[in-house]
Structure formats: structure tokens, C-alpha cells
Design a protein around this motif. Structure first.
Motif: not given
Length: 234
Positions: A229-233, A212-214, A186-189
Motif C-alpha cells: 500500500s501507499c499513502k493517499v492524501i 480510498v486506497l492506493a 509513493n504518495l497519491v493525491q
């Protein structure tokens, strides 16, 4: 994206020689299937767990079956076939699910561009706005509660970031889109601990104007579709 014909399932025995995997079927027989994933598949290989595979009717194929989905011990589902990511992204853009990429009249795949002999995954165009170059990456590495990319050092991925920055410098729009093919992410980095150069270039890309999108994919044995969508750090 519907899986037609329906996927078959078995139990993973092992992956080897990078592009092959042995699977045990429900009747006890064993087959070798094609593994369409060039990455390390870190945290995606679970011998003894269920896998699903598609079957081609092409008589010229040495291995007619293709690995599509894996289950984890926690019963998450992973989209193994990285080649599906571009098609999933195109489908989601056309349907309006990826709202940040809506409003373009034309969409093309695999268009040559850049200074380093590259092909952009998706090129969006419209007479009323700048060209939009979309590089698609499949994210499947889950560690703790975070999804990471890449799962191994990727000179090719580094090149793509440089190309996207170059497109921004020419006045175009450039987007890095992570298609998350793991139901537990649920979170991408960026995986700085795996490829620090990629993580550094990603920061530079964002600072230069690359977006940058996820987006998360809902995976089942019958279909795969981008849903949210999900959060990107960075």
C-alpha cells in the motif's frame, strides 16, 4: 501477473493519434504498436527511452504489438497499459495483498450498476457483509515526488465518484482503488490543478463514506504485481 510470451523491447520514437506509437527495434527497424492508454500520458512519454511491448497472435489485429511498459530518464518503470489495472487488482485481492478487501467469498468483474449507466470494475460479495463496489484507477502521473490522478479532465471519472457515493447511500461499501503503475510514486493525491471538479468530488466522496486506497505495483519486463500500500492524501 507474468508476461507470457515475454515482452520485447525497443526505443520510443513518438506517440500519435492517441492509440499509436512508433518504436525502433534493436536491429534498427521500426514498427508501429498499439497504445492502450486513453489518457494524456502526461510525464509518461520519453522519446529515446526504452519501451517494452507484448505481441498478440490474433491474425485479425492490424497492430499485433501492444505497449506495456516505459522507462523514464531516471530509470523508473511505468505500466502504460491501463487495461492491466483491473486484472492486477483482482489478483491482489484474491491473494490477500490488499488486506482491506479480504474476506469476500465472491468476486465479479464489469458488473452493471448505478444510476448513470456504469459498470463497476470489481464487485465483492459475501453472505455475511454488505456488497463492496470497487472502482479501479491506474495512477501514472508523477510530478516532483507525488503521484496524481487524473492526468487530464475526466468526466467519466467524475461519474464514477458519484456512483460510488450513491452505493454508500444505499448501505453498500464503496472503494476507490488507485493501482500505482509507476515505480517512482509513493504518495497519491487528486490532481486538483488538472481537474478541480474531480478533486472536489473526491473530497465529497470521502466525506460520504467512500474509502480510498492506493497500492504500488512492482513492474519488470517479465511480470507486474501489486506488492504494498501507499499513502493517499485527499
Amino acid at each position: 501477473m507474468d508476461f507470457t510470451p515475454p515482452l520485447q523491447k525497443g526505443t520510443l520514437l513518438k506517440r500519435y493519434k492517441r492509440f499509436l506509437a512508433d518504436v525502433k527495434l534493436e536491429d534498427g527497424s521500426e514498427i508501429t504498436i498499439h497504445c492502450p492508454n486513453t489518457g494524456s500520458m502526461k510525464n509518461c512519454l520519453f522519446p529515446g527511452e526504452t519501451v517494452w511491448f507484448s505481441t498478440s497472435d490474433n491474425p485479425k489485429r492490424k497492430y499485433p504489438h501492444t505497449w506495456e511498459i516505459s522507462a523514464t530518464p531516471e530509470q523508473h518503470l511505468i505500466g502504460i497499459n491501463t487495461g492491466r489495472a483491473n486484472a492486477l487488482a483482482e489478483e491482489a485481492i484474491k491473494s490477500g495483498v490488499i488486506t482491506e478487501l479480504s474476506g469476500y467469498a465472491n468476486i465479479k468483474r464489469e458488473v452493471k450498476y448505478g444510476d448513470e449507466n456504469s459498470r463497476i470494475d470489481i464487485l465483492l460479495s459475501d453472505d455475511t457483509q454488505p456488497l463492496c463496489y470497487v472502482e479501479v484507477k491506474s495512477c501514472t502521473l508523477l510530478e516532483q515526488t507525488v503521484g496524481y490522478f487524473p492526468d487530464s479532465v475526466t468526466a467519466r471519472g467524475q461519474k464514477h465518484l458519484r456512483e460510488l457515493m450513491h452505493m454508500v447511500s444505499l448501505g453498500h461499501r464503496a472503494v476507490l482503488l488507485f493501482v500505482v503503475q509507476h515505480s517512482g510514486i509513493n504518495l497519491v493525491q487528486a490532481a486538483e490543478h488538472i481537474d478541480p471538479q474531480y478533486a472536489l468530488l473526491l473530497k465529497q466522496a470521502v466525506n460520504s463514506g467512500v474509502e480510498v486506497l492506493a497500492y504500488q505495483t512492482e513492474i519488470s519486463a517479465t511480470s507486474s504485481i501489486i506488492t504494498r500500500s501507499c499513502k493517499v492524501i485527499v
